[in-house]
Design a protein around this motif. Sequence first.
Motif, PDB file in Angstrom:
ATOM      1  N   ASP A 154       1.944  -3.480  -7.331  1.00  0.00           N
ATOM      2  CA  ASP A 154       2.656  -1.961  -7.922  1.00  0.00           C
ATOM      3  C   ASP A 154       2.677  -1.011  -7.055  1.00  0.00           C
ATOM      4  O   ASP A 154       2.249   0.031  -7.662  1.00  0.00           O
ATOM      5  CB  ASP A 154       3.310  -2.278  -9.234  1.00  0.00           C
ATOM      6  CG  ASP A 154       4.613  -3.290  -9.148  1.00  0.00           C
ATOM      7  OD1 ASP A 154       5.042  -3.512  -9.043  1.00  0.00           O
ATOM      8  OD2 ASP A 154       3.412  -3.827 -10.567  1.00  0.00           O
ATOM      9  N   LEU A 155       1.920  -0.783  -5.855  1.00  0.00           N
ATOM     10  CA  LEU A 155       0.928  -0.104  -5.211  1.00  0.00           C
ATOM     11  C   LEU A 155       1.884   1.637  -5.825  1.00  0.00           C
ATOM     12  O   LEU A 155       1.343   2.928  -5.680  1.00  0.00           O
ATOM     13  CB  LEU A 155       0.843  -0.383  -3.994  1.00  0.00           C
ATOM     14  CG  LEU A 155      -0.187   0.975  -2.882  1.00  0.00           C
ATOM     15  CD1 LEU A 155      -1.062   0.372  -2.384  1.00  0.00           C
ATOM     16  CD2 LEU A 155       0.372   1.558  -1.650  1.00  0.00           C
ATOM     17  N   ASP A 175      -4.929  -1.108  -0.888  1.00  0.00           N
ATOM     18  CA  ASP A 175      -3.846  -2.483  -1.703  1.00  0.00           C
ATOM     19  C   ASP A 175      -5.629  -3.402  -1.340  1.00  0.00           C
ATOM     20  O   ASP A 175      -5.556  -3.946  -0.325  1.00  0.00           O
ATOM     21  CB  ASP A 175      -2.789  -2.963  -1.382  1.00  0.00           C
ATOM     22  CG  ASP A 175      -2.456  -4.522  -1.534  1.00  0.00           C
ATOM     23  OD1 ASP A 175      -2.870  -5.133  -1.760  1.00  0.00           O
ATOM     24  OD2 ASP A 175      -0.999  -4.956  -1.126  1.00  0.00           O
ATOM     25  N   VAL A 176      -6.458  -3.501  -2.390  1.00  0.00           N
ATOM     26  CA  VAL A 176      -7.426  -4.339  -2.445  1.00  0.00           C
ATOM     27  C   VAL A 176      -7.407  -6.086  -1.860  1.00  0.00           C
ATOM     28  O   VAL A 176      -8.203  -6.366  -1.401  1.00  0.00           O
ATOM     29  CB  VAL A 176      -8.747  -4.261  -3.165  1.00  0.00           C
ATOM     30  CG1 VAL A 176      -8.457  -2.356  -3.244  1.00  0.00           C
ATOM     31  CG2 VAL A 176      -7.900  -4.646  -4.783  1.00  0.00           C
ATOM     32  N   THR A 177      -6.068  -6.177  -1.739  1.00  0.00           N
ATOM     33  CA  THR A 177      -5.648  -7.777  -2.337  1.00  0.00           C
ATOM     34  C   THR A 177      -5.776  -7.880  -0.348  1.00  0.00           C
ATOM     35  O   THR A 177      -5.402  -9.039  -0.061  1.00  0.00           O
ATOM     36  CB  THR A 177      -4.367  -8.851  -2.777  1.00  0.00           C
ATOM     37  OG1 THR A 177      -3.064  -7.607  -2.126  1.00  0.00           O
ATOM     38  CG2 THR A 177      -4.094  -7.878  -4.256  1.00  0.00           C
ATOM     39  N   GLN A 178      -5.207  -7.201   0.673  1.00  0.00           N
ATOM     40  CA  GLN A 178      -4.767  -6.973   1.451  1.00  0.00           C
ATOM     41  C   GLN A 178      -6.361  -7.316   2.684  1.00  0.00           C
ATOM     42  O   GLN A 178      -7.206  -6.422   2.701  1.00  0.00           O
ATOM     43  CB  GLN A 178      -4.760  -5.514   2.311  1.00  0.00           C
ATOM     44  CG  GLN A 178      -2.546  -5.583   1.908  1.00  0.00           C
ATOM     45  CD  GLN A 178      -2.594  -4.242   2.959  1.00  0.00           C
ATOM     46  OE1 GLN A 178      -2.920  -3.009   2.598  1.00  0.00           O
ATOM     47  NE2 GLN A 178      -2.376  -4.312   4.171  1.00  0.00           N
ATOM     48  N   PRO A 179      -6.905  -8.003   3.686  1.00  0.00           N
ATOM     49  CA  PRO A 179      -7.744  -8.311   4.117  1.00  0.00           C
ATOM     50  C   PRO A 179      -8.026  -7.089   4.737  1.00  0.00           C
ATOM     51  O   PRO A 179      -7.367  -6.777   5.439  1.00  0.00           O
ATOM     52  CB  PRO A 179      -7.402  -9.660   5.287  1.00  0.00           C
ATOM     53  CG  PRO A 179      -6.396  -9.495   5.357  1.00  0.00           C
ATOM     54  CD  PRO A 179      -5.658  -8.767   3.931  1.00  0.00           C
ATOM     55  N   VAL A 190      -4.796   2.675   4.398  1.00  0.00           N
ATOM     56  CA  VAL A 190      -4.423   3.471   2.799  1.00  0.00           C
ATOM     57  C   VAL A 190      -3.124   3.646   3.243  1.00  0.00           C
ATOM     58  O   VAL A 190      -2.695   4.064   4.707  1.00  0.00           O
ATOM     59  CB  VAL A 190      -5.207   4.040   2.456  1.00  0.00           C
ATOM     60  CG1 VAL A 190      -6.660   4.106   2.675  1.00  0.00           C
ATOM     61  CG2 VAL A 190      -5.332   5.891   3.970  1.00  0.00           C
ATOM     62  N   ARG A 191      -2.036   3.653   2.283  1.00  0.00           N
ATOM     63  CA  ARG A 191      -1.326   4.757   2.422  1.00  0.00           C
ATOM     64  C   ARG A 191      -1.161   5.774   1.298  1.00  0.00           C
ATOM     65  O   ARG A 191      -2.080   6.259  -0.103  1.00  0.00           O
ATOM     66  CB  ARG A 191      -0.274   4.279   1.306  1.00  0.00           C
ATOM     67  CG  ARG A 191       0.408   2.550   2.624  1.00  0.00           C
ATOM     68  CD  ARG A 191       1.662   1.870   1.603  1.00  0.00           C
ATOM     69  NE  ARG A 191       2.872   2.858   1.490  1.00  0.00           N
ATOM     70  CZ  ARG A 191       3.360   2.159   0.443  1.00  0.00           C
ATOM     71  NH1 ARG A 191       3.358   0.525  -0.088  1.00  0.00           N
ATOM     72  NH2 ARG A 191       4.702   2.981   0.309  1.00  0.00           N
ATOM     73  N   ALA A 201       1.144   6.863   6.228  1.00  0.00           N
ATOM     74  CA  ALA A 201       0.989   5.058   6.041  1.00  0.00           C
ATOM     75  C   ALA A 201      -0.281   4.348   7.040  1.00  0.00           C
ATOM     76  O   ALA A 201       0.077   4.615   8.446  1.00  0.00           O
ATOM     77  CB  ALA A 201       2.194   4.168   6.195  1.00  0.00           C
ATOM     78  N   LEU A 202      -1.295   4.501   7.394  1.00  0.00           N
ATOM     79  CA  LEU A 202      -2.053   4.344   8.269  1.00  0.00           C
ATOM     80  C   LEU A 202      -2.581   2.610   8.385  1.00  0.00           C
ATOM     81  O   LEU A 202      -2.431   1.657   7.456  1.00  0.00           O
ATOM     82  CB  LEU A 202      -3.320   5.118   8.287  1.00  0.00           C
ATOM     83  CG  LEU A 202      -3.495   6.321   7.779  1.00  0.00           C
ATOM     84  CD1 LEU A 202      -4.973   6.899   6.948  1.00  0.00           C
ATOM     85  CD2 LEU A 202      -3.086   7.064   9.250  1.00  0.00           C
ATOM     86  N   PRO A 203      -2.646   2.141   9.300  1.00  0.00           N
ATOM     87  CA  PRO A 203      -3.226   1.243  10.428  1.00  0.00           C
ATOM     88  C   PRO A 203      -4.383   0.694   9.935  1.00  0.00           C
ATOM     89  O   PRO A 203      -5.357   2.030   9.319  1.00  0.00           O
ATOM     90  CB  PRO A 203      -2.909   0.813  11.141  1.00  0.00           C
ATOM     91  CG  PRO A 203      -3.258   1.791  11.738  1.00  0.00           C
ATOM     92  CD  PRO A 203      -2.486   3.905  10.528  1.00  0.00           C
ATOM     93  N   ARG A 204      -4.748  -0.337   9.552  1.00  0.00           N
ATOM     94  CA  ARG A 204      -6.620  -0.093   9.252  1.00  0.00           C
ATOM     95  C   ARG A 204      -7.104   0.125  10.361  1.00  0.00           C
ATOM     96  O   ARG A 204      -7.100   0.195  11.905  1.00  0.00           O
ATOM     97  CB  ARG A 204      -6.982  -1.501   9.510  1.00  0.00           C
ATOM     98  CG  ARG A 204      -8.493  -2.267   9.148  1.00  0.00           C
ATOM     99  CD  ARG A 204      -8.380  -4.372   8.809  1.00  0.00           C
ATOM    100  NE  ARG A 204      -8.305  -4.365  10.750  1.00  0.00           N
ATOM    101  CZ  ARG A 204      -9.252  -4.908  10.637  1.00  0.00           C
ATOM    102  NH1 ARG A 204     -10.844  -4.634  10.105  1.00  0.00           N
ATOM    103  NH2 ARG A 204      -9.970  -5.644  12.179  1.00  0.00           N
TER     104      ARG A 204
END
Length: 227
Positions: A154-155, A175-179, A190-191, A201-204
């Motif tokens: 629920d970010l 979202d710390v579950t994302q690799p 991050v968003r 909303a930024l990419p990796r």
Amino acid sequence: IQKLVTPQDLAGLKVLVTAGPTREPLDPVRYLSNRSSGKMGYALAKVASLRGATVTLVSGPTALTPPPGVETISVTTAEQMFQEVIQQSAKAQLIIKAAAVADYRPLVTNEQKIKKQGQGLSLELTQNPDILAQLGQRKGRQQLLVGFAAETNDLEQNALSKLKRKNLDLLVANDVTQPGAGFDHDTNIVRIFDQSGEVKALPRLSKEQVAWEILNLARELFQARGI
Ligand code: CTP
Ligand code: CA
């Protein structure tokens, strides 16, 4: 040399950054803590300083070297971080709280090592001060406050509720579950939210690139408010 080729677009700005975990002692040999390398906060301090800001970094225990040119103050517990940050906050125009503060500490810290006994062990914990919420309450008109949130679910909902509850100007959520996001990585995904909703909303990206983007948004907010 790096500084010579970096735009000095934050010159004159006083920035306070917090980084790293806090440690809450149980006894002389044990503590409760959070997973945090401190890399995001150190990247913010480094990039802000390179861009000309005067930077103070209040850091929990990390394995990192303080960035050159940054006044770095080491703390251990949430209570110590709270005292230090409140003291430093009056002179700061931009405050960025990247630290992973322990929400609870042991109600009592044993002076002697707790001995092993019986099958189970319960710990009694008590709440630490919410440093960011306190800063939000006493925020001055010329100040910008940026918080972080590491979420597993629920970010957007969690991010926006923290932003409002703590009276923040920006909230950086990952979202710390994302690799490739969060703990111990050199990268983050991050968003970023402001009071009107999501702004970016930024990419990796590397944590230094994320820092660069956060500081751009803060600079735009200062400009929009004529500060
Ligand atoms: N924070 C703080 N002091 C605390 C707890 C958190 O200053 N005692 C700050 C963190 O530095 C971060 C932001 O608040 O910038 C959000 O932290 P987070 O743990 O996500 O928020 P909490 O309000 O503690 O909510 P929860 O842990 O229940 O998700
Ligand atoms: Ca928390």
